[in-house]
Write an enzyme that holds these catalytic residues in place. Structure first.
Site, PDB file in Angstrom:
ATOM      1  N   CYS A 330      70.124 -49.836   7.673  1.00  0.00           N
ATOM      2  CA  CYS A 330      68.798 -49.403   8.134  1.00  0.00           C
ATOM      3  C   CYS A 330      68.900 -48.070   8.881  1.00  0.00           C
ATOM      4  CB  CYS A 330      68.149 -50.505   8.962  1.00  0.00           C
ATOM      5  SG  CYS A 330      66.354 -50.343   9.123  1.00  0.00           S
ATOM      6  N   HIS A 466      68.825 -55.850   5.876  1.00  0.00           N
ATOM      7  CA  HIS A 466      69.340 -56.711   6.937  1.00  0.00           C
ATOM      8  C   HIS A 466      69.638 -58.094   6.360  1.00  0.00           C
ATOM      9  CE1 HIS A 466      68.299 -53.912  10.149  1.00  0.00           C
ATOM     10  NE2 HIS A 466      67.090 -53.803   9.643  1.00  0.00           N
TER      11      HIS A 466
END
Length: 528
Positions: A330, A466
């Site tokens: 991310c 994630h």
């Protein structure tokens, strides 16, 4: 309507989240349909539901403990700090923008109808609601507009258990002082006190608990030991982030960014024998790890500049030059690129452009609309030390403001890290990617899109997803590949079922709480 019970604490990190998770598990084991609820959560660890909505991970953990699917009604308001004096405000899973603390405080009571709408939907669907408070109910400067502690307990008429943390010291003062600062009506809502995180001989506490009961007029319903359970922590107060661990046979380093988010991505590694998982905030702590993780962050640009100023960026680049694998997730993935642009001022007022670390041919543009989606897919043909991951299935979720594009001219010799199926509600509209629509369900509320995602160049790996390390076999393959590179046998490394392991931990937590709390009295206070 469900019967509520509320866990409040004398301070942040008193153990409310874990206690609530344990009660969810106990009630589920006893045959009750149970759900967690927290009206307002402040945390950087968040999760994307199957509907593409964002909620705090603490309530996700509690829902898992209760054996149910997480839903955004379990956490209708999520505050994600962006600065020391402001947060992104997320209501029913959708961002309403960034607000300064003073401005949010002035308007938060207007959110009560939305809080109660979520509560009532859950109350109609379940037998018991386990409600978690936030911080302390005795914050006298905040009590007038409280929507998460005693203010909420009054709205839903919930009995309260008040927990204090003996591990920090002064637990009797914590509990007595909290009760003393409450109004009489609020005190009457507290039906029991809990001393949490105790180490040692319980009998030594008996004189103190007897005196505490006499002073407060409230029974002590349990002394909970310091528990050896492996369950996700709520926020950056987590002891997991303390860097006191010596390097193991396989040494993993996570850069502890000032605004680190979703550090739960790495928890799976901590249960593998022979592996050290260290969180590093200074160059002197970094050493020579076998792999460096750049984690998610709520403010990519500022955290990259922090690394640049304190020398960690240069140290990571030196490790990359020495062929130490670097894996960005991310915000960490965005940092690996060539440039980060925030023309609209999403991360900082006025907008700016910051050079990236230059390890991958990426350009990231920050946009006001957040990408929120669950993902399934498979890893591509990877290069480098982690090539054994090639073709492995993965799953997880994306949650980010930036849109990252590949400089195909300069990245022609590199490969996409994975091909992913994105399951996203129409409401998400992440239109910055060019993706082929593969399927739409009968209600038209979910689309499946396939795309190339992430990027790999040698020993540099990056993706937005994630939770992918939790997928069976991924973490173990990473560890065994790193061990093999060092000529180390990792016979203990097995392809484990992380989901089964988590369920075992919830059962272990429930067993400890059953033996520590007066569950008969707790059921009685709930009218059950």
């Amino acid at each position: 309507m469900a019967r509520p019970i509320m866990i409040q604490g004398t301070m942040s990190n008193a153990g409310k989240s874990i206690l609530a998770a344990g009660l969810c598990r106990i009630f589920m084991q006893d045959g009750y349909r149970t759900a967690p609820f927290k009206s307002q959560n402040m945390a950087l660890n968040s999760y994307i539901t199957s509907e593409g909505l964002e909620m705090g991970r603490a309530q996700v953990v509690q829902a898992e403990a209760a054996g149910i699917r997480p839903h955004v009604d379990m956490n209708p308001i999520l505050l994600k700090p962006t600065t020391d004096v402001g947060s992104q405000v997320i209501v029913h899973g959708i961002s309403r923008g960034n607000m300064k603390a003073r401005d949010y405080f002035a308007m938060k009571r207007s959110l009560i109808p939305e809080i109660m709408a979520s509560y009532e939907r859950l109350s109609n669907a379940y037998d018991i609601l386990v409600i978690e408070g936030a911080g302390s109910p005795a914050e006298i400067n905040l009590k007038s507009d409280d929507i998460v502690n005693m203010g909420l307990a009054k709205l839903v008429d919930a009995p309260v258990l008040l927990a204090g943390d003996i591990d920090r010291g002064g637990v009797f003062a914590q509990l007595y002082g909290t009760v003393a600062l409450l109004e009489q009506e609020e005190r009457q809502r507290i039906k029991g006190l809990i001393i949490n995180k105790f180490r040692g001989d319980r009998s030594i506490l008996d004189p103190g608990t007897a005196m505490l009961e006499q002073l407060c007029g409230i029974p002590v319903m349990g002394v909970v030991p310091y528990m050896d359970v492996d369950i996700e922590d709520e926020d950056s107060l987590s002891a997991r982030l303390d860097n006191g661990q010596a390097p193991g046979l396989v040494d993993l380093a996570v850069i502890r960014l000032p605004r680190i988010s979703n550090f739960t991505d790495f928890n799976v590694f901590s249960r593998i024998p022979g592996v050290s998982l260290r969180y590093v905030s200074r160059v002197s702590e970094l050493g020579m790890p076998d792999l460096v993780f750049l984690p998610g962050t709520k403010n990519t640009m500022d955290d990259l500049l922090w690394m640049r100023q304190n020398g960690l960026e240069a140290a990571v680049l030196k490790l990359a030059h020495k062929q130490v694998p670097i894996w960005g997730i991310c915000g960490g993935y965005q940092m690996l690129g060539e440039v980060l642009r925030d023309v609209s001022g999403v991360e900082s007022a006025g907008g700016r452009e910051v050079p990236g670390m230059g390890l991958l041919p990426l350009r990231t543009e920050f946009q006001e609309e957040k990408v929120r989606t669950q993902v399934e897919g498979s890893l591509g043909e990877l290069d480098g030390v982690l090539a054994p991951l090639s073709g492995r299935c993965i799953s997880g979720y994306e949650i980010h403001m930036g849109r990252t594009s590949i400089d195909r001219e300069h990245g022609a010799m590199d490969t996409a890290m994975l091909v992913s199926w994105r399951r996203e509600p129409v409401i998400c509209r992440p239109a910055s990617y060019v993706m082929e629509v593969q399927d739409t369900d009968q209600q038209g509320c979910e689309r499946k899109r396939v795309k190339e995602d992430g990027w790999n160049r040698g020993n540099i790996y990056g993706a937005y997803i994630h939770g992918m390390f939790d997928h069976p076999g991924i973490a173990e393959t990473i560890v065994s590949s790193l061990a093999a590179r060092k000529g180390i046998s990792m016979d203990e490394v097995r392809e484990g079922d992380y989901e089964a392991y988590r369920q075992q931990q919830y059962d272990k937590l429930a067993d400890v709480l059953r033996s520590s709390l007066d569950m008969d009295a707790i059921y009685k206070m709930m009218g059950l």
